[in-house]
Design an enzyme around this catalytic site. Sequence first.
Site, PDB file in Angstrom:
ATOM      1  N   CYS A 120      64.886  16.727  15.399  1.00  0.00           N
ATOM      2  CA  CYS A 120      64.022  15.748  14.735  1.00  0.00           C
ATOM      3  C   CYS A 120      62.680  16.403  14.357  1.00  0.00           C
ATOM      4  O   CYS A 120      62.202  16.257  13.224  1.00  0.00           O
ATOM      5  CB  CYS A 120      63.811  14.540  15.652  1.00  0.00           C
ATOM      6  SG  CYS A 120      62.896  13.198  14.872  1.00  0.00           S
ATOM      7  N   CYS A 121      62.085  17.162  15.298  1.00  0.00           N
ATOM      8  CA  CYS A 121      60.824  17.860  14.987  1.00  0.00           C
ATOM      9  C   CYS A 121      61.030  18.887  13.882  1.00  0.00           C
ATOM     10  O   CYS A 121      60.163  19.071  13.032  1.00  0.00           O
ATOM     11  CB  CYS A 121      60.269  18.543  16.235  1.00  0.00           C
ATOM     12  SG  CYS A 121      59.511  17.435  17.435  1.00  0.00           S
ATOM     13  N   CYS A 203      53.913  11.543  17.279  1.00  0.00           N
ATOM     14  CA  CYS A 203      54.654  10.401  16.741  1.00  0.00           C
ATOM     15  C   CYS A 203      54.680   9.264  17.772  1.00  0.00           C
ATOM     16  O   CYS A 203      54.702   9.511  18.985  1.00  0.00           O
ATOM     17  CB  CYS A 203      56.079  10.821  16.412  1.00  0.00           C
ATOM     18  SG  CYS A 203      56.167  12.008  15.070  1.00  0.00           S
ATOM     19  N   CYS A 206      57.224   9.162  20.708  1.00  0.00           N
ATOM     20  CA  CYS A 206      57.213  10.359  21.574  1.00  0.00           C
ATOM     21  C   CYS A 206      55.869  10.578  22.253  1.00  0.00           C
ATOM     22  O   CYS A 206      55.579  11.671  22.754  1.00  0.00           O
ATOM     23  CB  CYS A 206      57.571  11.590  20.751  1.00  0.00           C
ATOM     24  SG  CYS A 206      59.201  11.474  20.000  1.00  0.00           S
ATOM     25  N   CYS A 231      56.777  21.464  19.535  1.00  0.00           N
ATOM     26  CA  CYS A 231      57.656  20.865  18.525  1.00  0.00           C
ATOM     27  C   CYS A 231      58.206  21.892  17.560  1.00  0.00           C
ATOM     28  O   CYS A 231      58.864  21.542  16.593  1.00  0.00           O
ATOM     29  CB  CYS A 231      56.907  19.781  17.774  1.00  0.00           C
ATOM     30  SG  CYS A 231      55.349  20.350  17.116  1.00  0.00           S
TER      31      CYS A 231
END
Length: 237
Positions: A120-121, A203, A206, A231
């Site tokens: 995702c990162c 985010c 997170c 990340c």
Amino acid sequence: MLTKQQIKETQKLLRDKTAQEIIKWALENIGVEKLAFASSLSIEDQVITDMLIKENKKAQIFTLDTGRLPQETYDLIQKTREFYKINYEILFPDEKDVEEMVKELGPNLFYDSIENRKKCCEVRKVRPLRRRLEKVEAWICGLRKEQSVTRHAIEKIEWDDTFGLVKINPISDWSQKDVWDYIKKHKVPYNKLYDKGYTSIGCAPCTRPIKEGEDVRAGRWWWEDPEHKECGLHNKK
Ligand code: SF4
């Protein structure tokens, strides 16, 4: 672009310089067109934004909109634009990459495994950043040594293996108190989540506030081991 040998020599030159002097040095020696600042809107990055704009209003400043930021961060982007009268360049992830990832792994994939979180990162942050950094020779970051175990070895100027360019960390030796003192003294706008116990903001899904005595980055990906908490933008050497 500076060679690795030149970077080593410059490390000695910049070691005792103030953050403002380092920023001035970078603008003059690397050049406004070849230098960019990636702001995450953290208090550290707001300090650098303030210094950069005071040095040169044409400095390139961009931020990453992952699509999952807290509303307070969008509020701060808006406020900072108006405060300094600047237009941030806002980078977005590739829409197809996000669609494919979410279709395959779901919108909350990051909680399932470190692998998914890093994916995702990678999609939302690393790829747009890589595309942008290909256009410059150096980038400025607001990293500080005391933020976490993954950041103890950073230098004021260093070679960034991940993105293949020079990385400048003007406030690497600042304490958290130094950052707040600057923010208050210069009335720099900051994210209101800091007033609610957050000490590092990424985010929304997170990030959470920390408990007393915890590391400042303990609220980021709190379900993971501290050794893994980057990340992909600032990997450990
Ligand atoms: Fe995805 Fe969380 Fe990384 Fe943001 S911080 S890009 S939501 S895993």
